[in-house]
Design a protein around this motif. Structure first.
Motif, PDB file in Angstrom:
ATOM      1  N   UNK A 254       0.835  -1.194   0.000  1.00  0.00           N
ATOM      2  CA  UNK A 254       0.000   0.000   0.000  1.00  0.00           C
ATOM      3  C   UNK A 254       0.872   1.247   0.000  1.00  0.00           C
ATOM      4  N   UNK A 255       0.465   2.239  -0.794  1.00  0.00           N
ATOM      5  CA  UNK A 255       1.213   3.479  -0.896  1.00  0.00           C
ATOM      6  C   UNK A 255       0.777   4.444   0.199  1.00  0.00           C
ATOM      7  N   UNK A 256       1.593   5.475   0.407  1.00  0.00           N
ATOM      8  CA  UNK A 256       1.211   6.526   1.353  1.00  0.00           C
ATOM      9  C   UNK A 256       0.012   7.301   0.831  1.00  0.00           C
ATOM     10  N   UNK A 257      -0.158   7.345  -0.470  1.00  0.00           N
ATOM     11  CA  UNK A 257      -1.318   8.001  -1.070  1.00  0.00           C
ATOM     12  C   UNK A 257      -2.526   7.089  -0.939  1.00  0.00           C
ATOM     13  N   UNK A 258      -3.675   7.610  -0.518  1.00  0.00           N
ATOM     14  CA  UNK A 258      -4.851   6.750  -0.307  1.00  0.00           C
ATOM     15  C   UNK A 258      -5.280   6.048  -1.583  1.00  0.00           C
ATOM     16  N   UNK A 259      -5.792   4.839  -1.423  1.00  0.00           N
ATOM     17  CA  UNK A 259      -6.374   4.046  -2.512  1.00  0.00           C
ATOM     18  C   UNK A 259      -5.372   3.752  -3.621  1.00  0.00           C
ATOM     19  N   UNK A 260      -4.113   3.592  -3.274  1.00  0.00           N
ATOM     20  CA  UNK A 260      -3.103   3.242  -4.270  1.00  0.00           C
ATOM     21  C   UNK A 260      -2.168   2.179  -3.709  1.00  0.00           C
ATOM     22  N   UNK A 261      -1.514   1.495  -4.636  1.00  0.00           N
ATOM     23  CA  UNK A 261      -0.471   0.536  -4.272  1.00  0.00           C
ATOM     24  C   UNK A 261       0.778   0.850  -5.067  1.00  0.00           C
ATOM     25  N   UNK A 262       1.931   0.702  -4.419  1.00  0.00           N
ATOM     26  CA  UNK A 262       3.212   0.834  -5.102  1.00  0.00           C
ATOM     27  C   UNK A 262       3.650  -0.545  -5.577  1.00  0.00           C
ATOM     28  N   UNK A 263       3.945  -0.632  -6.877  1.00  0.00           N
ATOM     29  CA  UNK A 263       4.389  -1.888  -7.479  1.00  0.00           C
ATOM     30  C   UNK A 263       5.884  -1.794  -7.694  1.00  0.00           C
ATOM     31  N   UNK A 476     -15.331 -18.222  -4.439  1.00  0.00           N
ATOM     32  CA  UNK A 476     -15.157 -17.083  -5.340  1.00  0.00           C
ATOM     33  C   UNK A 476     -13.901 -17.251  -6.169  1.00  0.00           C
ATOM     34  N   UNK A 477     -12.871 -17.751  -5.578  1.00  0.00           N
ATOM     35  CA  UNK A 477     -11.602 -17.976  -6.269  1.00  0.00           C
ATOM     36  C   UNK A 477     -10.997 -19.264  -5.753  1.00  0.00           C
ATOM     37  N   UNK A 478     -10.701 -20.184  -6.645  1.00  0.00           N
ATOM     38  CA  UNK A 478     -10.125 -21.460  -6.262  1.00  0.00           C
ATOM     39  C   UNK A 478      -8.748 -21.249  -5.634  1.00  0.00           C
ATOM     40  N   UNK A 479      -8.309 -22.183  -4.790  1.00  0.00           N
ATOM     41  CA  UNK A 479      -6.973 -22.031  -4.171  1.00  0.00           C
ATOM     42  C   UNK A 479      -5.874 -22.109  -5.223  1.00  0.00           C
ATOM     43  N   UNK A 480      -5.284 -20.953  -5.533  1.00  0.00           N
ATOM     44  CA  UNK A 480      -4.254 -20.867  -6.566  1.00  0.00           C
ATOM     45  C   UNK A 480      -3.146 -19.882  -6.200  1.00  0.00           C
ATOM     46  N   UNK A 481      -3.150 -19.408  -4.956  1.00  0.00           N
ATOM     47  CA  UNK A 481      -2.174 -18.415  -4.522  1.00  0.00           C
ATOM     48  C   UNK A 481      -1.322 -19.018  -3.399  1.00  0.00           C
ATOM     49  N   UNK A 482      -0.034 -18.666  -3.406  1.00  0.00           N
ATOM     50  CA  UNK A 482       0.836 -19.209  -2.363  1.00  0.00           C
ATOM     51  C   UNK A 482       1.147 -18.194  -1.262  1.00  0.00           C
ATOM     52  N   UNK A 483       0.631 -16.959  -1.387  1.00  0.00           N
ATOM     53  CA  UNK A 483       0.801 -15.963  -0.328  1.00  0.00           C
ATOM     54  C   UNK A 483      -0.257 -14.877  -0.523  1.00  0.00           C
ATOM     55  N   UNK A 484      -0.522 -14.107   0.533  1.00  0.00           N
ATOM     56  CA  UNK A 484      -1.470 -13.004   0.424  1.00  0.00           C
ATOM     57  C   UNK A 484      -1.136 -11.935   1.449  1.00  0.00           C
ATOM     58  N   UNK A 485      -1.644 -10.734   1.176  1.00  0.00           N
ATOM     59  CA  UNK A 485      -1.550  -9.620   2.116  1.00  0.00           C
ATOM     60  C   UNK A 485      -2.949  -9.047   2.301  1.00  0.00           C
ATOM     61  N   UNK A 486      -3.240  -8.637   3.523  1.00  0.00           N
ATOM     62  CA  UNK A 486      -4.490  -7.937   3.789  1.00  0.00           C
ATOM     63  C   UNK A 486      -4.185  -6.463   3.965  1.00  0.00           C
ATOM     64  N   UNK A 487      -4.670  -5.651   3.028  1.00  0.00           N
ATOM     65  CA  UNK A 487      -4.466  -4.208   3.068  1.00  0.00           C
ATOM     66  C   UNK A 487      -5.625  -3.597   3.853  1.00  0.00           C
ATOM     67  N   UNK A 488      -5.397  -3.373   5.140  1.00  0.00           N
ATOM     68  CA  UNK A 488      -6.458  -2.877   6.009  1.00  0.00           C
ATOM     69  C   UNK A 488      -6.865  -1.461   5.654  1.00  0.00           C
ATOM     70  N   UNK A 489      -5.891  -0.634   5.230  1.00  0.00           N
ATOM     71  CA  UNK A 489      -6.208   0.751   4.910  1.00  0.00           C
ATOM     72  C   UNK A 489      -7.163   0.886   3.738  1.00  0.00           C
ATOM     73  N   UNK A 490      -6.976   0.069   2.701  1.00  0.00           N
ATOM     74  CA  UNK A 490      -7.846   0.105   1.529  1.00  0.00           C
ATOM     75  C   UNK A 490      -8.909  -0.979   1.554  1.00  0.00           C
TER      76      UNK A 490
END
Length: 509
Positions: A254-263, A476-490
Motif C-alpha cells: 500500500x502506498x502513502x497516497x490513499x487508494x493506491x499501491x506501489x508496485x 469465489x476464487x479457487x486455491x491458486x495463490x501461495x501468499x497473500x496480504x491484507x491491506x487494512x487501509x484500503x
C-alpha cells in the motif's frame, strides 16, 4: 534392260530425296520452337519485379500506358499535377499496363512480392497528419494503423510506430505483437520485446513463445536460455470483486497516497495502481461494556446498603445492579439495598443481554435477572451472551448455546477465537471454520487457514494454497495463490499467484 530400270531408279531416288527434306524441315522446326521457348522463359525470368517511373504530366503517363511501356510486374508511377496553382506529386501503381492503384498517395515503396509501404497526407480544416500504410497490390487492400513510421524488417515483418505505441505486425499471419519500447532479433528464430522492465519472447509469426512476460532472459550458452518469470498478484475488493489481475512485479504494498499501491520491480517503484474511494468502509466489531468499574452511588447510600445487607465488598455496578460478596458468596442487589440475586454462588459475572454466568461447585451456568437458572451449572467455561448466543466449554469441546441451553450447531469444536468483526473462528482437528455472531456455522472447519477481514468474503487455505470463499460457502476464487496480504487501509486483499520456476529452453540450430 538397263534402260528399263532407269525410270524405276529415278522414281526411287526422288522418294528418298523427298523424305530427307521433310525430316530436315521437322528438325529445324523443333530447334526453332525450343529456342523460342528458351527465349520466352529467359524473358519471363528476367522480367523485373518493380520499376519506378516519373511523368511530368497526366497526359504523358496516359501516352506511356497506351504504348504499353511498362515491362515490370509492378511499376510505381509518380505524376506531377497542379492543384490551385501549386505543383503536387501523386503516386500510383501500374501492373500489366493497367493502373491498379490510383494516384492517391504521396509516395510508394515496394517491399516484396505484392506489398508496398505507402505515405498519405490527411489535411482537414483543423488537422494535418502524415500516415503510413501497408498496401497489398494483389488483393487491393490497405492496412491503416495510423502509423507515423513503418519499417520493413524482412520475412513479412513490419515495425509499426504510432503516436502512442510501437508494435510489430506480420502481414502473412495478420498478427500483431504487444506494444514495446525496444526489440531485438534473437538467434534469427525469436524476437525479444522489452517494455517497462519486462520481456516477451515471440517467433517471427508473432506467436508467443513464452505466454507470460518475464523479468530477464539469461543465456547459458549458444543455444540454452533461462527465462526468469515475475511473480503475479491479483487484487480483490473486500466484496470479492477483482480489481487487478496478474500484476507482474517483485513485490507490492500500500502506498502513502490513499487508494493506491506501489508496485516494485528491481527494488524501484515503477507503477502505481489506483482504485475508487467510493468503497464500503471496514466494519470493526467492538464489545459493548454494560457495566462500570466504579460505583455511581453516593457514600451515604453505600453505607446504608452496607448496613442493611452486611456485605463484605461491592465490586461493580452492572445494569443498575450492584454485585456484592457476603460470606464468601456472590449476589446482586439494587441501589437501595433490595436483594435481587441471593449470595449463594461461588462467582457471578456482569449482565449481558439480561443473562449472567455464575459458578456453582466449580461448574458454570446462566441465570436471568429473576434468578431463573435457564442453563444449569455444567460447563467448565461460560462466556457472555451476545446476539442471543454464548460460547461454552464442557471440558472437551466448545459449542454455542441459546439462552435455554440448546446447542445451536450439530457439531462441537476443539477451540474458538473471536474475529475483528465479532464472528468466531472455530477449530476442529487442526482445521479452521467460521461461525457468525449468533453462533451459527457459516463455514465448516475444513480449511488449513481462514481470515475474516470484516466482510462477507474470506481468505481460506487448502493444500498450502490460498483462495476466496463467500458467506454462502461459494468458492469465489479457487486455491491458486501461495501468499497473500491484507491491506487494512484500503480494505482489499492482495494475493500472490503460485510462484513459477524459471523457464529453461534450448534452441536447436
Amino acid at each position: 534392260m538397263i534402260k528399263g530400270l532407269r525410270p524405276i531408279l529415278a522414281f526411287f531416288l526422288s522418294i528418298v530425296s523427298f523424305f530427307t527434306v521433310q525430316a530436315q524441315a521437322d528438325t529445324s522446326n523443333k530447334i526453332t520452337g525450343a529456342k523460342a521457348a528458351a527465349i520466352q522463359k529467359t524473358a519471363t525470368v528476367s522480367k523485373p519485379p518493380v520499376e519506378y517511373k516519373h511523368f511530368p504530366s497526366t497526359s504523358a503517363f496516359s501516352l506511356a500506358l497506351k504504348n504499353k511501356s511498362f515491362l515490370s510486374t509492378y511499376a510505381v508511377v509518380s505524376v506531377v499535377d497542379t492543384v490551385a496553382g501549386i505543383l503536387r506529386k501523386k503516386t500510383g501503381i501500374v501492373s500489366n499496363n493497367k493502373l491498379i492503384v490510383p494516384f492517391e498517395y504521396d509516395s510508394v515503396l515496394f517491399i516484396n512480392q505484392h506489398e508496398f509501404i505507402v505515405q498519405a497526407h490527411i489535411v482537414t480544416k483543423r488537422t494535418y497528419a502524415c500516415n503510413y500504410l501497408i498496401l497489398d497490390a494483389q488483393k487491393n487492400s490497405v492496412i491503416d494503423f495510423k502509423a507515423i513510421r513503418i519499417t520493413f524488417l524482412g520475412n513479412h515483418l513490419y515495425d509499426i510506430h504510432t503516436a502512442t505505441n510501437r508494435f510489430l505486425y506480420n502481414s502473412l499471419t495478420k498478427r500483431s505483437s504487444a506494444t514495446f519500447d525496444r526489440f531485438a532479433i534473437l538467434d534469427s528464430a525469436f524476437i525479444l520485446l522489452t517494455t517497462a522492465s519486462e520481456y516477451q519472447l515471440c517467433d517471427h509469426s508473432l506467436n508467443d513463445f513464452i505466454s507470460s512476460p518475464f523479468k530477464v532472459l539469461l543465456q547459458a550458452n549458444d543455444s540454452t536460455y533461462n527465462a526468469v518469470l515475475y511473480t503475479e498478484w491479483d487484487i480483490y475488493k473486500h466484496t470479492g470483486e477483482k480489481l487487478f489481475s496478474a500484476v507482474r512485479c517483485d513485490s507490492i504494498k500500500a502506498s502513502a497516497e490513499p487508494a493506491t499501491w506501489d508496485v516494485y520491480r528491481n527494488g524501484n517503484v515503477y507503477h502505481r495502481r489506483y482504485i475508487s474511494r467510493a468503497e464500503t468502509p471496514l466494519i470493526v466489531h467492538t464489545d459493548s461494556i454494560t457495566y462500570s468499574k466504579t460505583l455511581n452511588i453516593s457514600k451515604l447510600k453505600y453505607d446504608t446498603i452496607k448496613t442493611m445487607l452486611r456485605f463484605d465488598t461491592v465490586y461493580y455496578q452492572s445494569d443498575n445492579l450492584l454485585m456484592y460478596k457476603k460470606a464468601g458468596k456472590y449476589g446482586y442487589s439494587d441501589t437501595i439495598g433490595n436483594v435481587k440475586i441471593s449470595h449463594q454462588y461461588d462467582t457471578i459475572t456482569a449482565w449481558h443481554e439480561n443473562m449472567a454466568a455464575f459458578m456453582f461447585k466449580k461448574k458454570w451456568g446462566y441465570l436471568t435477572r429473576r434468578e431463573e437458572l435457564t442453563v444449569q451449572p455444567y460447563y467448565m467455561i461460560a462466556l457472555p451472551f451476545s446476539n442471543g448466543a454464548a460460547p461454552v466449554y464442557d471440558g472437551k469441546k466448545w459449542m454455542f448455546i441459546t439462552k435455554n441451553g440448546k446447542n445451536i450447531n450439530s457439531v462441537m469444536y476443539d477451540s474458538i477465537q473471536k474475529t475483528i468483526s465479532g464472528k468466531w473462528y472455530v477449530f476442529s482437528k487442526g482445521l479452521a471454520g467460521l461461525c457468525d455472531v449468533t453462533g451459527r456455522e457459516l463455514i465448516p472447519p475444513v480449511y488449513e487457514y481462514l481470515l475474516d477481514a470484516g466482510s462477507d468474503v474470506y481468505v481460506f487455505k487448502k493444500e498450502y494454497l490460498y483462495g476466496l470463499i463467500g458467506r454462502d460457502r461459494t468458492i469465489i476464487c479457487k486455491p491458486m495463490y501461495d501468499a497473500f496480504q491484507y491491506d487494512k487501509g484500503n480494505n482489499c486483499l492482495l494475493l500472490k499467484q503460485l510462484y513459477q520456476t524459471p523457464l529453461l529452453f534450448v534452441i536447436h540450430k
